[in-house]
Design an enzyme around this catalytic site. Structure first.
Site, PDB file in Angstrom:
ATOM      1  N   ARG A  54       0.760  -1.198  -0.132  1.00 20.88           N
ATOM      2  CA  ARG A  54       0.114  -0.375   0.280  1.00 20.88           C
ATOM      3  C   ARG A  54       0.795   0.935   0.124  1.00 20.88           C
ATOM      4  O   ARG A  54       1.753   1.319   0.375  1.00 20.88           O
ATOM      5  CB  ARG A  54      -0.536  -0.598   0.752  1.00 20.88           C
ATOM      6  N   LYS A  56       0.215   5.212   1.818  1.00 22.29           N
ATOM      7  CA  LYS A  56       0.000   6.320   2.440  1.00 22.29           C
ATOM      8  C   LYS A  56      -0.814   6.915   1.547  1.00 22.29           C
ATOM      9  O   LYS A  56       0.058   8.101   0.646  1.00 22.29           O
ATOM     10  CB  LYS A  56       0.691   6.706   3.219  1.00 22.29           C
ATOM     11  N   LYS A  64       0.179  13.323   8.963  1.00 22.34           N
ATOM     12  CA  LYS A  64       1.206  12.955   9.860  1.00 22.34           C
ATOM     13  C   LYS A  64       2.181  14.283   9.825  1.00 22.34           C
ATOM     14  O   LYS A  64       2.271  14.308  10.533  1.00 22.34           O
ATOM     15  CB  LYS A  64       1.597  11.508   8.568  1.00 22.34           C
ATOM     16  N   SER A 125      -3.845  -1.958  22.674  1.00 22.35           N
ATOM     17  CA  SER A 125      -5.234  -2.420  22.785  1.00 22.35           C
ATOM     18  C   SER A 125      -5.166  -3.410  22.161  1.00 22.35           C
ATOM     19  O   SER A 125      -6.617  -4.267  21.882  1.00 22.35           O
ATOM     20  CB  SER A 125      -5.555  -1.283  20.902  1.00 22.35           C
ATOM     21  N   GLU A 150       8.140   0.363   5.201  1.00 26.21           N
ATOM     22  CA  GLU A 150       7.579  -0.127   6.660  1.00 26.21           C
ATOM     23  C   GLU A 150       7.258  -1.298   5.786  1.00 26.21           C
ATOM     24  O   GLU A 150       6.924  -1.626   4.647  1.00 26.21           O
ATOM     25  CB  GLU A 150       6.806   0.350   6.806  1.00 26.21           C
TER      26      GLU A 150
END
Length: 208
Positions: A54, A56, A64, A125, A150
């Site tokens: 993907r 961003k 960001k 979480s 990343e």
């Protein structure tokens, strides 16, 4: 949003850098496909279940950069935002994650700058995954560049939990009821227990 008007004189610089990120994704996806095929050919088994990529989105990048207090300049993006290009490797077993990590550490066309192990140290979480901040070598027509990216590595169970949790946050516009948050944490523990159990079953079978 008129991107060319938004960036003005920097538009061509931004477009060039985005091309570099796209090249990095193409390079990583191709390399992982070759590794996958090699493992299957030599060993009859590959730790790679599947690979997702993907980029961003521009609004996400701008948000960001604003959060980090960065100027909307291409060099600020290049030097400070490391996850514009993203690759996710999904495995069947938890041990496969670290087998892939060991392989990536040995590559001379990849530099690992940071490892964030949310498997050994889950987020509050319940989120679990292994995140790598890397620079990958990209061969241009006349030179070689290193592009930040990343890489996330997680099991099928971790990926299912993360994808579902993301959809729930989107549905509730990031305001998830407290009871649901607690249930998500419990679900993450169940997914982790499933990974442990499947890994144990695998070891039992391999010993025979």
């Amino acid at each position: 949003m008129d991107i060319e008007e938004f960036f003005g004189e920097q538009f061509h610089q931004w477009r060039e850098r985005f091309r570099y990120y796209e090249m990095a994704i193409t390079e990583l996806e191709s390399d992982l496909g070759i590794i996958d095929l090699d493992w299957q050919t030599r060993l009859g088994y590959s730790p790679i279940e599947h690979v997702k990529t993907r980029m961003k989105t521009l609004p996400s990048i701008i948000r960001k950069m604003n959060q980090k207090g960065l100027p909307l300049e291409v060099e600020a993006l290049w030097d400070n935002i490391s996850d514009v290009a993203g690759v996710r490797i999904v495995t069947s077993f938890r041990d496969d994650i670290y087998a892939i990590l060991d392989h990536l550490k040995k590559r001379d066309d990849l530099e690992i700058d940071e490892i964030k192990d949310y498997i050994q140290h889950p987020k509050p979480s319940g989120y679990r995954s292994l995140h790598l901040i890397v620079r990958t070598k990209v061969y241009l027509a006349e030179r070689v560049i290193w592009v930040p990216a990343e890489i996330q590595i997680r099991t099928l169970a971790m990926d299912f939990w993360a994808a579902t949790e993301h959809k729930l946050h989107y549905k509730y516009q990031h305001v998830v009821p407290e009871t649901s948050k607690l249930e998500l944490i419990e679900a993450a523990k169940m997914a982790d227990a499933l990974d442990t159990q499947m890994g144990r079953i695998r070891e039992q079978i391999l010993k025979k």
